[in-house]
Design an enzyme around this catalytic site. Sequence first.
Site, PDB file in Angstrom:
ATOM      1  CG  HIS A  50     -65.565 -58.002  43.310  1.00 20.54           C
ATOM      2  ND1 HIS A  50     -64.815 -58.692  42.375  1.00 20.54           N
ATOM      3  CD2 HIS A  50     -64.668 -57.497  44.194  1.00 20.54           C
ATOM      4  CE1 HIS A  50     -63.543 -58.576  42.674  1.00 20.54           C
ATOM      5  NE2 HIS A  50     -63.418 -57.877  43.789  1.00 20.54           N
ATOM      6  CG  HIS A 107     -64.067 -62.259  45.148  1.00 22.46           C
ATOM      7  ND1 HIS A 107     -64.537 -61.004  45.451  1.00 22.46           N
ATOM      8  CD2 HIS A 107     -62.811 -62.321  45.647  1.00 22.46           C
ATOM      9  CE1 HIS A 107     -63.614 -60.329  46.106  1.00 22.46           C
ATOM     10  NE2 HIS A 107     -62.554 -61.093  46.241  1.00 22.46           N
ATOM     11  CB  SER A 140     -60.801 -53.639  43.242  1.00 21.19           C
ATOM     12  OG  SER A 140     -60.362 -53.371  44.554  1.00 21.19           O
ATOM     13  CB  VAL A 194     -63.891 -59.978  36.413  1.00 17.82           C
ATOM     14  CG1 VAL A 194     -65.313 -59.630  36.000  1.00 17.82           C
ATOM     15  CG2 VAL A 194     -63.665 -61.479  36.318  1.00 17.82           C
ATOM     16  NE  ARG A 220     -57.767 -51.789  49.787  1.00 24.74           N
ATOM     17  CZ  ARG A 220     -57.028 -52.885  49.958  1.00 24.74           C
ATOM     18  NH1 ARG A 220     -56.713 -53.650  48.917  1.00 24.74           N
ATOM     19  NH2 ARG A 220     -56.588 -53.229  51.161  1.00 24.74           N
TER      20      ARG A 220
END
Length: 284
Positions: A34, A37, A188, A179, A190
Site C-alpha cells: 500500500h 510501502h 496497514s 502514511v 490489515r
Amino acid sequence: MIVAETIVDCRAAVAAAKADGKRVGFVPTMGALHDGHFSHIDRARRAEAFVAVSIFVNPTQFGAGEDLDAYPRPREADLDACRQRGVDLVFAPSVEQMYPDGPTGGRTSVHVAELPDTLCGRSRPEHFAGVCTVVAKLLNIVQPDVAYFGQKDYQQAAIVRRMVRDLDVPVEIVVGPTVREADGLAMSSRNAYLTDDERAQAVALSQALQLAADMIHNTHPPAGRVIEAMRAHLAGAAPLGEVDYIQIVDPDTLADVPATDRPVVAALAVRFPHARLIDNRVID
Ligand code: PAF
C-alpha cells in the site's frame, strides 16, 4: 525487474548490481503493498541506484491464533506495483526457501533483550524474535546499503536498529513517516479486514494520538492523565474496539514515562473484531 525466488538468485542479482558500483536500497515487506510501502520504495528509488523489495509473509512472527493463513497475498498485484515504481529486484521466497527445516525447525533465533517486553510485545510475546530472525536473514541475503522501515511499527524499528547495532550489521536503517488515509487512519495491510463500522471507528486511534499531542503541548500533564483521556476518547468513539494498550514511553528505551515534559512516544493498540490496529506518535 528481476523476481528471485531463491536465495542464490537474489544474491546473484545483488552481486551483479554491486559489481556495477550500485548502492542497494532494500524495503522488506510482507506484501499486500500500500502507499506506506510505496513511500519507502519511492524514497529508496530516489536515493539509491538499485532497489530491492522482499515479499515474504513470515510465519515465525505470527502467534498461535493470529492471521497467518488469512494474511493477504496478492502476488501479481504486488509485482505489478513494484514494476511500476521502478523496483529492480523482488525477492519473493517460499517458506521452504527461508526455513528449510520448517518455521520452527531452525535452531537459531535472534532475540533483542528488553525492548520487546513492552507495547506490542506484551500481547505478542514471540513476535519480535520472529521479526528479528527474518530481518537478520533478509539483511544477510540481500546485503543492502540501506534498509527502510516504517514509523507505524515504532517498536519494530527500534528493535531492528538495536539488533543491527549490537550485531554490527553493515546497513543504514532509515525509518520513514507513517502514511495515513485522508481521515488519519494509519495505512496497514490489515485495514482491509475491517467491516464498514469498524473502519469508521478506526479513525479514533489517530484522534486519540492527536488528543495526546494537544494535551502534552498545552500543559505537559502527567502521562497517566493523558492515557486516561485517550482511553475515554476510544471508549466513546470506538465502542467496537477493545484497547490492548495505551502507553506513553521514552522514544529510545520504550520504558513507560511518568512525565511528559520531554520528548515521548504515545502508542496504542486496539483490537477490533476483525483486526488489531496499532498507531503511535512521537511528541516533542
Ligand atoms: O513490517 C513488516 O512488514 C515485517 O515485520 C517485516 C519487517 C517485513 C519482517 O517480516
